[in-house]
Design a protein around this motif. Structure first.
Motif, PDB file in Angstrom:
ATOM      1  N   ILE A 104     121.384  34.077  84.262  1.00 28.70           N
ATOM      2  CA  ILE A 104     122.061  34.240  82.978  1.00 28.70           C
ATOM      3  C   ILE A 104     121.957  32.957  82.159  1.00 28.70           C
ATOM      4  N   LEU A 105     121.320  33.080  80.999  1.00 26.47           N
ATOM      5  CA  LEU A 105     121.208  31.970  80.050  1.00 26.47           C
ATOM      6  C   LEU A 105     121.681  32.475  78.698  1.00 26.47           C
ATOM      7  N   ALA A 106     122.873  32.069  78.284  1.00 25.47           N
ATOM      8  CA  ALA A 106     123.478  32.656  77.084  1.00 25.47           C
ATOM      9  C   ALA A 106     124.482  31.702  76.452  1.00 25.47           C
ATOM     10  N   GLY A 107     124.697  31.899  75.153  1.00 28.95           N
ATOM     11  CA  GLY A 107     125.761  31.172  74.474  1.00 28.95           C
ATOM     12  C   GLY A 107     125.352  30.426  73.218  1.00 28.95           C
ATOM     13  N   ILE A 108     124.077  30.070  73.093  1.00 26.62           N
ATOM     14  CA  ILE A 108     123.684  29.251  71.944  1.00 26.62           C
ATOM     15  C   ILE A 108     123.827  30.019  70.634  1.00 26.62           C
ATOM     16  N   ASN A 109     123.532  31.329  70.646  1.00 32.23           N
ATOM     17  CA  ASN A 109     123.654  32.111  69.413  1.00 32.23           C
ATOM     18  C   ASN A 109     125.108  32.384  69.038  1.00 32.23           C
ATOM     19  N   ASP A 110     125.989  32.385  70.026  1.00 33.57           N
ATOM     20  CA  ASP A 110     127.423  32.485  69.734  1.00 33.57           C
ATOM     21  C   ASP A 110     127.871  31.250  68.959  1.00 33.57           C
ATOM     22  N   ILE A 111     127.406  30.079  69.436  1.00 37.28           N
ATOM     23  CA  ILE A 111     127.755  28.828  68.756  1.00 37.28           C
ATOM     24  C   ILE A 111     127.204  28.829  67.333  1.00 37.28           C
ATOM     25  N   ALA A 112     126.028  29.429  67.150  1.00 32.11           N
ATOM     26  CA  ALA A 112     125.426  29.510  65.818  1.00 32.11           C
ATOM     27  C   ALA A 112     126.138  30.522  64.926  1.00 32.11           C
ATOM     28  N   GLY A 113     126.950  31.398  65.526  1.00 28.21           N
ATOM     29  CA  GLY A 113     127.682  32.389  64.752  1.00 28.21           C
ATOM     30  C   GLY A 113     126.859  33.605  64.370  1.00 28.21           C
ATOM     31  N   ASN A 114     125.871  33.949  65.186  1.00 29.82           N
ATOM     32  CA  ASN A 114     124.980  35.059  64.841  1.00 29.82           C
ATOM     33  C   ASN A 114     125.702  36.389  64.638  1.00 29.82           C
ATOM     34  N   THR A 115     126.771  36.631  65.405  1.00 28.68           N
ATOM     35  CA  THR A 115     127.533  37.884  65.231  1.00 28.68           C
ATOM     36  C   THR A 115     128.981  37.586  64.824  1.00 28.68           C
TER      37      THR A 115
END
Length: 230
Positions: A104-115
């Protein structure tokens, strides 16, 4: 350089198309539906490993396809995705494939605010829920640090480096407390500005071939050790 521009174009296009299709398939469950349907069950000796993630995972098969060639590795990365989207499709794209392990590699797009805005608690709660699901189905979990990033080309001036380090600290602590193997990409790839250097990335977020070549032995060592344990 031309290849890097093409990859970045695909990444931006995937975000735009994902936003347009949000009402129909917000988690993009359709992306791997056909591939999942025809994927045969793994034989016991195969020890299939699914890579769950976003564009950093998805593009690995494009930029450095040799990493997956001839190995029981299944790439289930989707460009632009955040952890709530991955959590929704975790059953279809991981559990249903009956792997021995999931990376599992996740979280960078959350920090970017993608959704939309996401706190660190929101991000980790989604990741920990994926871990709980995997454990409930006897799938060994390999948790990865988020790669360094000091800016986002598609959403600039957010200064994400501090949040990335804080998220990685939370993930590392959780892994230690719960006996989960942890893949520390961050320490091997961060520069003195806590970003991803040009040597490893053309846009400061997505690894180039050299970047993936740095990542490959780090994760494969952990996969090997994890799958040899009873």
């Amino acid at each position: 350089m031309k290849n890097a521009k093409l990859i970045y174009f695909i990444f931006l296009l995937s975000i735009i198309m994902g936003q347009k299709a949000a009402a129909q398939d917000w988690a993009n469950l359709n992306k791997y539906q056909k591939e999942n349907a025809v994927l045969e069950k793994p034989i016991s000796e195969q020890k299939r490993t699914v890579f769950m993630g976003d564009s950093i995972t998805e593009f690995w098969s494009i930029i450095n396809s040799d990493f997956f060639s001839g190995k029981p590795y299944i790439n289930r990365g989707i460009s632009g995705q955040t952890t709530p989207q991955m959590l929704i499709r975790f059953r279809a794209d991981v559990i249903a494939l009956k792997p021995s392990a999931v990376v599992i590699l996740a979280g960078i797009n959350d920090i970017a605010g993608n959704t939309g805005p996401a706190t660190l608690d929101m991000i980790t709660n989604n990741i920990f829920s994926m871990i709980d699901l995997a454990k409930a189905h006897n799938i060994k979990v390999i948790l990865c640090s988020v790669l360094p990033a000091s800016d986002f080309p598609w959403s600039p001036n957010q200064n994400p480096a501090t949040k990335v380090m804080a998220l990685n600290s939370l993930l590392s602590s959780y892994a230690v407390a719960n006996g989960i193997p942890f893949v520390d990409y961050y320490s091997a790839m961060a520069n003195d500005q806590n970003g991803l250097p040009k040597t490893f990335s053309d846009d400061g977020v997505h690894p180039n071939k050299v970047g993936y070549e740095i990542m490959a032995p780090i994760v494969e060592k952990v996969i090997s050790v994890t799958l040899t344990k009873s």
